[in-house]
Design a protein around this motif. Structure first.
Motif, mmCIF file in Angstrom:
data_model
loop_
_atom_site.group_PDB
_atom_site.id
_atom_site.type_symbol
_atom_site.label_atom_id
_atom_site.label_comp_id
_atom_site.label_asym_id
_atom_site.label_seq_id
_atom_site.Cartn_x
_atom_site.Cartn_y
_atom_site.Cartn_z
ATOM 1 N N MET A 1 0.845 -1.208 0.000
ATOM 2 C CA MET A 1 0.000 0.000 0.000
ATOM 3 C C MET A 1 0.877 1.253 0.000
ATOM 4 O O MET A 1 1.858 1.332 0.719
ATOM 5 C CB MET A 1 -0.876 -0.005 1.247
ATOM 6 N N VAL B 1 2.310 4.891 0.696
ATOM 7 C CA VAL B 1 2.386 5.633 1.952
ATOM 8 C C VAL B 1 1.308 6.692 2.034
ATOM 9 O O VAL B 1 0.664 6.877 3.063
ATOM 10 C CB VAL B 1 3.767 6.294 2.100
ATOM 11 N N GLU B 2 1.060 7.381 0.915
ATOM 12 C CA GLU B 2 0.125 8.510 0.968
ATOM 13 C C GLU B 2 -1.303 8.063 1.263
ATOM 14 O O GLU B 2 -2.130 8.852 1.685
ATOM 15 C CB GLU B 2 0.183 9.352 -0.317
ATOM 16 N N ASN B 3 -1.586 6.770 1.039
ATOM 17 C CA ASN B 3 -2.956 6.300 1.273
ATOM 18 C C ASN B 3 -3.159 5.700 2.652
ATOM 19 O O ASN B 3 -4.244 5.252 2.982
ATOM 20 C CB ASN B 3 -3.317 5.251 0.219
ATOM 21 N N LYS B 4 -2.097 5.652 3.453
ATOM 22 C CA LYS B 4 -2.237 5.055 4.781
ATOM 23 C C LYS B 4 -3.099 5.955 5.658
ATOM 24 O O LYS B 4 -2.945 7.161 5.658
ATOM 25 C CB LYS B 4 -0.865 4.874 5.423
ATOM 26 N N SER B 5 -4.003 5.328 6.393
ATOM 27 C CA SER B 5 -4.818 6.122 7.296
ATOM 28 C C SER B 5 -4.005 6.447 8.542
ATOM 29 O O SER B 5 -2.925 5.927 8.726
ATOM 30 C CB SER B 5 -6.070 5.342 7.666
ATOM 31 N N GLN C 1 -2.125 6.480 11.720
ATOM 32 C CA GLN C 1 -1.580 5.312 12.397
ATOM 33 C C GLN C 1 -1.477 5.551 13.892
ATOM 34 O O GLN C 1 -1.231 6.656 14.332
ATOM 35 C CB GLN C 1 -0.172 5.025 11.862
ATOM 36 N N THR C 2 -1.629 4.454 14.644
ATOM 37 C CA THR C 2 -1.284 4.551 16.058
ATOM 38 C C THR C 2 0.231 4.463 16.156
ATOM 39 O O THR C 2 0.892 3.939 15.265
ATOM 40 C CB THR C 2 -1.907 3.401 16.852
ATOM 41 N N ASN C 3 0.755 4.967 17.238
ATOM 42 C CA ASN C 3 2.203 4.983 17.415
ATOM 43 C C ASN C 3 2.670 3.632 17.971
ATOM 44 O O ASN C 3 2.342 3.289 19.097
ATOM 45 C CB ASN C 3 2.561 6.115 18.383
#
Lengths: 354, 285
Positions: free
Chosen positions: B1, B3-7, B9-11
């Motif tokens: 996937m 990177v720009e489409n990643k929702s 994120q939790t840390n």
């Protein structure tokens, strides 16, 4: 992919328009080097378009050499993303874009690193074509051309640029100054692009046998060349600092005197440094320099974590111009192939310290 | 996937607050910690496999990886056996019960419990190797009917350094388990079990069914070579000899690079490896 034309004289005005709305970063001359730096609107003309490689790769904007992950108070760990800014980064050559795609595979997948992902998402990437010098190896590593991973890519065809639009956000940038761009390439444009690619392909003077390296790394695991290189290696870590695909980092907590919060800091590390594999209690799994170098080259030439696929070298040539004793992907690859190599580390083992 | 489409994120590096509910010395330099995540929901839903590890943070001192010594078959509390050897462990030893620490995980592959079901389990422990292997041992005991023979061989330097010594003496009384103990040297004069390194216990293990045996090994690096030789002599298949390894780690999630061995990561691909992995990867032990 949509491809537009931009007249040469319109590049700086276009970047100027961008820099009015966002923090523009690009290649700037500093002493005898070129570095990626912040470019204020009034200093657009300082952009250096004819550089070969910057001192540090663009990873410094996505994983800074040292940054605060958490503020540490008696309430616990509070995330700190304050260093992440909206940016447009101009001047990325294909090798550096491939380097970022490599880092994406490590940092943006499988427990995605929220710092890296945010920094990547907030930075637009504007690629720029380049011309190889004596140290460029990207043709051998098949990273001399880039087809993805950028928002815009500018191919320099002298009078004008071909502008490849790689993303929706890249397209938004074009719409800042649509009058600068021409739609529709004619036959002549296409021909001059093909000619440019042919001339560029022939301009590479340095090659390595990249496809053989995974096998040779395995077959020459016990080769004396590792001891020779290890003996000369200064274990300074410079190769990792300049490598676009070195991702290793260290984490440590800093406390402050007084009532100020402490910090959990993340900073670049290198597998060539002595403490790299040292565990509490004193066991060091990579005490020998040869063993640490071998790990470095496993990553670059053999494989890149079982989960991340191919070897990571993108052929940018930075280790060739940086290592003080000539240990680099070229001299190591050639040695693995059995070639006679003229590098300081080879002379060191044969003449200086036989 | 891409990177720009990643929702959002939790840390993955954010430590979860946890409370030390119990801490006591097992030996002079090894302490036992019972820990519970402060958030009750998270404490009860913390799922892990025997052989996995967690990253523990001590405020201001730093973070380090520790294998989980408790079994997932007893949820709620997490247990760790920790030797005082470095910055983080020194700070941890100073903490009293009810202190807060940071914890994240579980990480790593853990033991292949499903594959071990219905098979004999031979556990070979050296010294502090008892920390990770205690998890799988307790798991086997809690689910005793899912495994055939359970055999434990445990060697430590001296009687006082054998962690959970009393627990193991109790196990010796059980008829559904074979437990053999050894010390390198007895300085108490009261040791009733074997004297010698852990490999001297192998003759006590009779009638091994090698094709149906999983051997689990953990101990100091020097131990593996000798133990594996014994296991090979018993004809236990290479892929059924499992060992859990220690490496420097700064993230636990395949980012920081420190635990790299050849081209694998101990935190993602391990810390449990087979003897076949060892032959294949060369740098494991």
């Amino acid at each position: 992919m949509r491809i537009l034309k931009l007249k040469r004289q319109n590049l700086f005005p276009f970047l100027q328009a961008i820099s009015n709305g966002a923090e523009l970063w690009g290649p700037i001359k500093k002493d005898n080097q070129t570095i990626f730096n912040f470019v204020p609107t009034e200093e657009i003309a300082k952009l250096n378009l004819n550089f070969t490689r910057t001192l540090l790769p663009p990873k410094k904007l996505f994983v800074p050499p040292s940054f605060i992950m958490f503020q540490v108070t008696n309430k616990g760990y509070q995330e700190d993303y304050s260093w992440i800014k909206e940016r447009v980064l101009f001047g990325l050559h294909p090798c550096d874009l491939h380097g970022l795609l490599n880092l994406d595979r490590i940092f943006a997948q499988n427990f995605p690193d929220s710092y890296y992902v945010q920094a990547r998402q907030k930075t637009l990437l504007l690629g720029l074509s380049c011309w190889p010098d004596d140290y460029c190896l990207c043709q051998s590593t098949h990273t001399d051309i880039i087809e993805e991973g950028f928002d815009l890519f500018f191919t320099d065809l002298e009078d004008y640029y071909l502008v490849w639009i790689g993303s929706s956000k890249g397209d938004d940038l074009i719409r800042l100054k649509p009058e600068f761009f021409e739609e529709g390439l004619n036959e002549k444009d296409i021909e001059s692009y093909i000619k440019w690619r042919e001339r560029r392909a022939q301009a590479f003077k340095t090659k390595i046998n990249f496809v053989f390296m995974p096998d040779l790394m395995e077959l020459k695991y016990n080769s004396p060349l590792w001891e020779k290189a290890g003996a000369a290696c200064l274990a300074c870590g410079s190769c990792s600092m300049v490598c676009p695909t070195c991702n290793c980092y260290n984490v440590r907590d800093e406390i402050s005197l007084g009532n100020k919060p402490g910090r959990r800091v993340r900073e670049w590390d290198s597998c060539t440094l002595l403490e790299y594999s040292l565990v509490a209690g004193g066991e060091n799994f990579r005490e020998k320099k040869s063993s640490r170098l071998k790990l470095w080259y496993t990553h670059k030439l053999q494989a890149f974590g079982s989960k991340f696929g191919k070897p990571s070298c993108v052929g940018c040539g930075r280790c060739l111009v940086t290592c003080p004793v000539g240990i680099n992907v070229k001299s190591i690859s050639d040695s693995l192939e059995g070639q006679k190599v003229d590098a300081f580390w080879v002379r060191f083992s044969e003449e200086v310290r036989p | 996937m891409k990177v720009e489409n990643k929702s959002n994120q939790t840390n993955p590096f954010l430590p979860e607050p946890a409370r030390i509910v119990r801490a006591y010395h097992l030996t002079q330099d090894v302490k036992f910690f019972q820990v519970r995540l402060v958030d009750m929901e998270k404490a009860l839903s913390f799922r892990y496999r025997p052989g996995q590890f967690a990253m523990i943070s001590v405020l201001g001192a730093g973070e380090a990886p520790f294998s989980i010594s408790s079994t997932p078959s007893r949820p709620g509390l997490l247990e760790f056996c920790i030797r005082k050897v470095g910055t983080v462990t020194n700070a941890l030893f100073r903490l009293k019960e009810n202190s807060l620490i940071g914890l994240r995980g579980p990480y790593g592959n853990g033991f292949p419990i499903e594959a071990m079901e219905g098979k004999d389990v031979l556990i070979v422990v050296g010294g502090l190797g008892a920390a990770p292997l205690r998890s799988v041992l307790l798991y086997c005991l809690d689910n005793r009917d899912q495994f055939r023979r359970v055999i434990v061989l445990y060697g430590s330097k001296r009687p006082a350094e054998m962690i959970f010594r009393e627990e193991y003496f109790d196990l010796k009384k059980r008829s559904d388990l074979e437990c053999h103990l050894a010390v390198d040297a007895d300085d108490t004069g009261t040791w009733t079990e074997n004297i010698g390194v852990v490999t001297t216990l192998f003759p006590k293990v009779k009638e091994v069914d090698p094709a149906n045996t999983y051997a689990l090994v953990c101990g100091p690096p020097v131990m593996y070579k000798f133990v594996i030789k014994e296991l090979i002599k018993l004809n236990i298949p290479k892929h059924q000899i499992l060992m859990t390894l220690e490496r420097r780690m700064k993230c636990g999630v395949g980012k920081c690079g420190h635990c790299a061995i050849d081209y694998i990561y101990t935190c993602l691909d391990g810390p449990v490896f087979t003897y076949w992995d060892v032959l294949h990867m060369r740098e494991l032990i």
